[in-house]
Design an enzyme around this catalytic site. Sequence first.
Site, mmCIF file in Angstrom:
data_model
loop_
_atom_site.group_PDB
_atom_site.id
_atom_site.type_symbol
_atom_site.label_atom_id
_atom_site.label_comp_id
_atom_site.label_asym_id
_atom_site.label_seq_id
_atom_site.Cartn_x
_atom_site.Cartn_y
_atom_site.Cartn_z
ATOM 1 N N GLU A 1 3.787 -10.598 -11.389
ATOM 2 C CA GLU A 1 4.261 -9.207 -11.297
ATOM 3 C C GLU A 1 5.363 -9.115 -10.256
ATOM 4 O O GLU A 1 5.879 -10.131 -9.788
ATOM 5 C CB GLU A 1 3.087 -8.277 -10.942
ATOM 6 C CG GLU A 1 2.351 -8.677 -9.684
ATOM 7 C CD GLU A 1 1.017 -7.963 -9.482
ATOM 8 O OE1 GLU A 1 0.555 -7.276 -10.398
ATOM 9 O OE2 GLU A 1 0.439 -8.122 -8.390
ATOM 10 N N ASP B 1 4.222 -3.149 -1.057
ATOM 11 C CA ASP B 1 5.230 -3.365 -2.097
ATOM 12 C C ASP B 1 6.642 -3.041 -1.594
ATOM 13 O O ASP B 1 7.400 -2.322 -2.268
ATOM 14 C CB ASP B 1 4.929 -2.494 -3.341
ATOM 15 C CG ASP B 1 3.489 -2.628 -3.811
ATOM 16 O OD1 ASP B 1 2.961 -3.752 -3.763
ATOM 17 O OD2 ASP B 1 2.891 -1.612 -4.230
HETATM 18 C C1 6LW Z 1 1.656 -3.380 -7.541
HETATM 19 C C2 6LW Z 1 1.584 -4.831 -7.726
HETATM 20 C C3 6LW Z 1 0.846 -5.162 -6.525
HETATM 21 O O1 6LW Z 1 2.069 -2.685 -8.668
HETATM 22 O O2 6LW Z 1 -0.067 -4.186 -6.294
HETATM 23 O O3 6LW Z 1 0.738 -6.496 -4.667
HETATM 24 C C4 6LW Z 1 0.245 -3.112 -7.148
HETATM 25 N N1 6LW Z 1 1.182 -6.137 -5.787
HETATM 26 O O4 6LW Z 1 2.814 -5.477 -7.793
HETATM 27 C C5 6LW Z 1 0.090 -1.806 -6.437
HETATM 28 O O5 6LW Z 1 0.625 -1.860 -5.150
#
Ligand code: 6LW
Length: 530
Positions: free
Chosen positions: A194, A38
């Site tokens: 996300e 991230d």
């Molecule tokens: C994070 C989400 C994700 O909150 O994995 O790859 C989660 N993306 O955006 C935890 O790293």
Amino acid sequence: MKMNFKTVFIAFVLAVCPAFLFSQNGYQNPIIRGFNPDPSICRVNDDFYLVTSSFEYFPGLPIYHSKDLVNWEQLGHCLTRDSQLPLHKAFASGGLFAPSLRYHDGTFYVICTNVSGGGNFFCTATNPAGTWSDPVWVDIESIDPDIFWDEDGKTYFVTQGGEGIRVTEIDIKTGKTLSPEQLVWGGIGHRFPEAPHIYKKDGYYYLLLGEGGTEYAHSATIGRSKYLYGPYESCPLNPILTHCNRIGQDNLIQGTGHADFIQAGDGSWWIVFLGFRVTQRYAYYHILGRETFLAPVDWPKGGWPQINGNGTVSLNMDVPTLPLHPFEKRPLRTDFDERQLGFEWQYLRNPARENYSLTDRKGYLRITASPYTLNETEAVSFVARRQTEYDFSAETLLEFNTSADNEEAGITLLQNNTHHYELLIKKTGEQHVVQLRISVGSLFYIAAEKTIASNKVKLKIDGSPFQYSFSYSESNSNQYHELGKMDTRYLSTEVAGGFTGVMIGLYVSSNGKPSTAKAYYDWFDYKTEK
Ligand code: 6LW
């Protein structure tokens, strides 16, 4: 002017020279190796700063620095005090999820979520190396927060929220919300929209997302709008980054997504993102966790960003870079001579500080036993560094002052509290033994055991893509005896689940009973080719 060969040659050299002087070719991915997912990045003049997730580990949120986007040094952590980072009983892959790092008006901001307590917050600092403020909590239930400062002077909180990305105006002093949350874009319809980041460019708001979930279908997608609250138009190239397609199917890097753009001082655009290195083509296991990668971006004025041509990347990137600025390599050996452990060392949850000392015996790391075992989501007596390469060797010299059979100390490879391998020493009756012990879910067994002559032993783990080999040496010579081998795959994310990677830890446990047993680690070596 008369154009002879000499003037043509000089003109040619002058024309191409800046390119030779100011750009160089090639770099290796990942740029930050071992569990570092991230990534989020910002720039101040010629300096780049980057933060990654740290989950249940303490201190939280490593902060890295670079001059060229390729070479990185760790400056410290954002969250170093218990008051900033409550991790009491945090479950594996709980704690701190995806952070964002921003610089605004002379202040650095880290925006993040503690899913094990408190939720969304941001911290500020004038120096990214620290110290960082206490968290300002934001009363919005979600993950993957970011802050966006609009040109009208207003500040917006941007987060993931179920069906898509939500935007809310906030008071940047207090963290109070000033408007209702509004759903602005759901991405291209892949699961788990996300990881939002908003950029204002050429009159558009660009909204970058992670989609597909953080496994093999991961990707980055982008939309744009003339208005912050949308409607957002999807980029025709979406997903702009993914290996979940025919071009990416053979790649040793998988799961690319969750990204952040950055523009360098020379105007070039780049993207940092997470991905993972699999052990072998079509053998879908990865044990190093999700790591940080880099790719060049072509982002023409008024147009859409294109990542490294076709939205895929490789381990060896054959592209021009910024002028390279490598940092001094960290020594292979940790001598435990310093007053503090280096930034690479991490505790699990808020450590019981009294259980660790670098001064009790000069030149040694002393760890006192905790009754907790590595299987518990507690403040276990444990300190670890990331496994950053498949091929490595980790070695330590341990002296264990123990008197009871329930006490053990050693070195562990820990993916989470239910998936870990130990090379340990303990007493059985009057004898000391060295053991190789395996925990994989509810499977738990002692794979090998040998009697040793004393409580002082060298322990060594050699890693390779498919196997770990565990050895010990009783004398001060380097004559090692292999105690056993174990497959790496049972510590992989595919088997163990979760968001982290394998950590190499030094630990002491008295298995549920009170104890004052002390382990003294003289040194710790970590060798890789990189
Ligand atoms: C994070 C989400 C994700 O909150 O994995 O790859 C989660 N993306 O955006 C935890 O790293």
